[in-house]
Design an enzyme around this catalytic site. Structure first.
Site, PDB file in Angstrom:
ATOM      1  N   CYS A   1       0.811  -1.225   0.000  1.00  0.00           N
ATOM      2  CA  CYS A   1       0.000   0.000   0.000  1.00  0.00           C
ATOM      3  C   CYS A   1       0.847   1.280   0.000  1.00  0.00           C
ATOM      4  O   CYS A   1       0.559   2.225  -0.733  1.00  0.00           O
ATOM      5  CB  CYS A   1      -0.944  -0.007   1.201  1.00  0.00           C
ATOM      6  SG  CYS A   1      -0.193  -0.605   2.714  1.00  0.00           S
TER       7      CYS A   1
ATOM      8  N   HIS B   1      -3.085   6.253   4.530  1.00  0.00           N
ATOM      9  CA  HIS B   1      -1.648   6.324   4.809  1.00  0.00           C
ATOM     10  C   HIS B   1      -1.128   7.684   4.316  1.00  0.00           C
ATOM     11  O   HIS B   1      -1.479   8.128   3.227  1.00  0.00           O
ATOM     12  CB  HIS B   1      -0.888   5.243   4.035  1.00  0.00           C
ATOM     13  CG  HIS B   1      -1.055   3.853   4.583  1.00  0.00           C
ATOM     14  ND1 HIS B   1      -1.812   3.531   5.683  1.00  0.00           N
ATOM     15  CD2 HIS B   1      -0.513   2.685   4.145  1.00  0.00           C
ATOM     16  CE1 HIS B   1      -1.744   2.224   5.907  1.00  0.00           C
ATOM     17  NE2 HIS B   1      -0.974   1.688   4.988  1.00  0.00           N
TER      18      HIS B   1
END
Ligand code: A2P
Length: 342
Positions: free
Chosen positions: A133, A247
């Site tokens: 990710c 994130h």
């Protein structure tokens, strides 16, 4: 348009659920959806396009029986190790979200905005790997800047949400917050993280390797080079922060020659699936709250280094379950379809 039988392995998990949402949103050319999980969830249902679809148990024969053509795996590395080759030999293209196959030389590792042509290598093994990710949102940002200025080095610190470690990790944060408000945080358990995550942050994601970096950090190092087909130096510090989704990354980018922040901003504005939010004086910059549930990567705080004209600083935020997993996987599948039909 041709329609495909699609299996989602890990359909009851954090990423699996998100894959279902993205398949709905992009109106995927789907003949049949086959959600799969372990025996624990088999028999429960997921809602897809307004209908209840029963989750089936993942078995050796299910891909053959259901005539699966596209299999999206998000049920952990060991499940992929065992079942992805079975799905591939049953004739499916496997798009694997785990790290298991990512660095295999004959498995392509793909971010469609960066190296779409590598999808053609799926024929080697039947498997296409979806990157980590943190890597996905970073290389999406690096690509247009590298094309323009020749990127030499990336120094990155990440601020990663708990959902990166799955549904139970999000629950661990929520439970600890509840315990905090009940004045019993000190007794609160931690299983998914090495320390309490509520009201804390942890500079460790995954285990440490011999060189002092964690596996997560080395994924960013190795995957970036593989995806960008270039020996870019990467040094990463990956940090878990007490949020649920999204994130964030602080990037320090060193180029071969001088860079201009305004020009870099314009390049990023024109890059696919990137949204520039960069009016800091008005309080406009990317934050996890903004990126949540979105399929775009948000970039801001674009500024040249105070000392060096070949160094640029950038702040990048994306939804780790979407851009960092489900959306990228579905974009790979759509590109694969486009190439198959060309
Ligand atoms: P299950 O609900 O049956 O445990 P997360 O990353 O959010 O923890 O989700 C993991 C996903 O992977 C879930 O859908 C989970 O299904 C699935 N899963 C875990 N282990 C297996 C297994 N051995 N076989 C099939 N699916 C699995």
């Amino acid at each position: 348009m041709k329609q495909y039988n699609v299996a989602v392995v890990g359909a009851s998990g954090a990423v699996g659920e998100e894959i279902l949402r993205v398949l709905e949103e992009v109106d995927f050319p789907l003949a049949k959806l086959v959600p799969l999980a372990s025996a624990r969830s088999a028999g429960t249902t997921v809602t897809f396009r307004g209908k209840e679809v029963v989750i089936q148990e993942l078995t050796d024969t299910i891909f053959e029986e259901e005539q699966i053509q596209i299999a999206l795996f998000s049920a952990g590395g060991s499940v992929s190790a065992q079942y992805a080759p079975i799905a591939a030999s049953a004739g499916a293209v496997v798009i694997d979200n785990t790290s298991h196959f990512r660095m295999h030389a004959d498995v392509p590792l793909v971010v469609p905005e960066v190296n779409p042509k590598d999808i053609a290598l799926w024929k080697n093994t039947g498997i296409i790997a979806n990157p980590n990710c943190s890597t996905i949102q970073m290389v999406q940002t690096l690509k247009p800047l590298d094309d323009a200025y020749d990127l030499l080095r990336v120094d990155v610190s990440t601020y990663q949400a708990t959902s990166g470690a799955g549904m139970s990790a999000m629950e661990e944060l929520v439970r600890q917050m509840q315990d905090f408000f009940a004045f019993k945080l000190e007794q609160s358990e931690h299983k998914k993280f090495p320390h309490q995550i509520a009201l804390n942050l942890i500079p460790q994601i995954d285990s440490f390797t011999d060189n002092g970096y964690t596996k997560e950090e080395m994924k960013m190092v190795n995957e970036t080079v593989k995806i960008m087909h270039k020996n870019i130096e990467v040094s990463a510090t990956c940090v878990r922060v007490p949020i649920l989704r999204g994130h964030s990354e602080s990037l320090t980018l060193t180029f071969d020659g001088a860079v201009d922040a305004d020009e870099a901003r314009a390049l990023l504005e024109n890059a696919p699936n990137i949204v520039v939010m960069d009016k800091p004086n008005e309080g406009i910059y990317p934050m996890p709250k903004i990126a949540t549930d979105q399929n775009e990567t948000y970039v801001g705080r674009i500024r040249r280094d105070v000392y060096r004209d070949n160094v640029l600083h950038v702040w990048v935020v994306a939804d780790n379950l979407r851009v960092g997993a489900a959306t990228n996987a579905v974009r790979i599948a759509l590109k694969w379809i486009e190439m198959e039909q060309a």
